[in-house]
Design a protein around this motif. Sequence first.
Motif, mmCIF file in Angstrom:
data_model
loop_
_atom_site.group_PDB
_atom_site.id
_atom_site.type_symbol
_atom_site.label_atom_id
_atom_site.label_comp_id
_atom_site.label_asym_id
_atom_site.label_seq_id
_atom_site.Cartn_x
_atom_site.Cartn_y
_atom_site.Cartn_z
ATOM 1 N N ASN A 238 -2.757 -0.608 -8.036
ATOM 2 C CA ASN A 238 -4.097 -1.026 -8.245
ATOM 3 C C ASN A 238 -4.891 -0.401 -9.556
ATOM 4 O O ASN A 238 -5.708 -0.974 -9.896
ATOM 5 N N ALA A 239 -3.937 0.478 -9.922
ATOM 6 C CA ALA A 239 -4.236 1.274 -11.069
ATOM 7 C C ALA A 239 -4.136 0.366 -12.280
ATOM 8 O O ALA A 239 -4.819 0.522 -13.436
ATOM 9 N N TRP A 240 -3.214 -0.833 -12.176
ATOM 10 C CA TRP A 240 -2.766 -1.597 -13.283
ATOM 11 C C TRP A 240 -3.251 -3.093 -12.806
ATOM 12 O O TRP A 240 -3.535 -3.803 -13.933
ATOM 13 N N SER B 43 -5.043 -5.795 -6.204
ATOM 14 C CA SER B 43 -4.092 -6.271 -5.308
ATOM 15 C C SER B 43 -4.420 -7.625 -4.708
ATOM 16 O O SER B 43 -5.664 -8.035 -4.603
ATOM 17 N N GLN B 44 -3.467 -8.300 -4.218
ATOM 18 C CA GLN B 44 -3.723 -9.669 -3.780
ATOM 19 C C GLN B 44 -3.806 -9.972 -2.311
ATOM 20 O O GLN B 44 -4.363 -10.626 -1.752
ATOM 21 N N ASN B 45 -3.158 -8.969 -1.628
ATOM 22 C CA ASN B 45 -3.000 -8.910 -0.287
ATOM 23 C C ASN B 45 -4.269 -8.496 0.351
ATOM 24 O O ASN B 45 -4.951 -7.447 0.132
ATOM 25 N N ASN C 27 -10.644 -0.168 0.250
ATOM 26 C CA ASN C 27 -11.805 -0.141 0.448
ATOM 27 C C ASN C 27 -12.311 0.860 1.637
ATOM 28 O O ASN C 27 -13.189 1.748 1.345
ATOM 29 N N LYS C 28 -11.328 0.822 2.594
ATOM 30 C CA LYS C 28 -11.531 1.984 3.531
ATOM 31 C C LYS C 28 -11.455 3.460 2.900
ATOM 32 O O LYS C 28 -11.953 4.302 2.941
ATOM 33 N N GLN D 11 -0.249 1.522 -1.137
ATOM 34 C CA GLN D 11 -0.887 0.700 -1.247
ATOM 35 C C GLN D 11 -2.248 0.747 -1.843
ATOM 36 O O GLN D 11 -2.952 -0.277 -2.360
ATOM 37 N N ALA D 12 -2.487 2.127 -2.447
ATOM 38 C CA ALA D 12 -3.756 2.398 -3.192
ATOM 39 C C ALA D 12 -3.401 3.390 -4.177
ATOM 40 O O ALA D 12 -2.487 3.786 -4.260
#
Length: 203
Positions: free
Chosen positions: A57-59, A62-64, A72-73, A101-102
Amino acid sequence: MSKLKIAVIISSTRPSRFGEIPAKWILDRANERPEIDAEIVDLRDFNLPFFDEVASNAWAPSQNAEAVRWQNKVSEYDGYIFVVAEYNRAITGALKNAIDQAYTNWNKKAFGAVGYGSVGGARAIENLRTIGVELQMVSTRSAVHIAGADFMSVHPGYGGTKTLADIEGAIGNSANDMLDQLVWWGEAAKAARENEAVAKAAE
């Protein structure tokens, strides 16, 4: 400065895991500190897929939906205490997948660790620290290692009947050092993030 919001992340998702015991112990120790507001974050509560996005998600966003909920957590916190099980000299697959995932959500934050196992999760914690470097995080120097005979004495699966309070003499000082360092680095990183946000808003 407001209190540091700290996540105590349980890294094992197995039904027979030991991780809840040290997680609750370090949670109580952390919340004794006036600078910290800590809570447990359990990977079991997130149905994360194996990382399958086009990129970090730096680039790309995310879609899921579950991955986004996890990101977000992670973003809610100023720092983290990872409760680390050691699987074959590394962190658990569940934790590595959750970390992957992050990316931006971990950046410029501090973390400490509580490890357990025959060598107190030492090799897994070192593995975690190298991952933290790539995530632009800062690790505390000290960690808690619940190892050897102490580990066997508190693990019900090995017939242990003691509590972590019973082995406080072996692990208490390490916990104090780790939390001292987490507060120092956590406050430094939080102040820097806030200053950066103010500077960007003024552009």
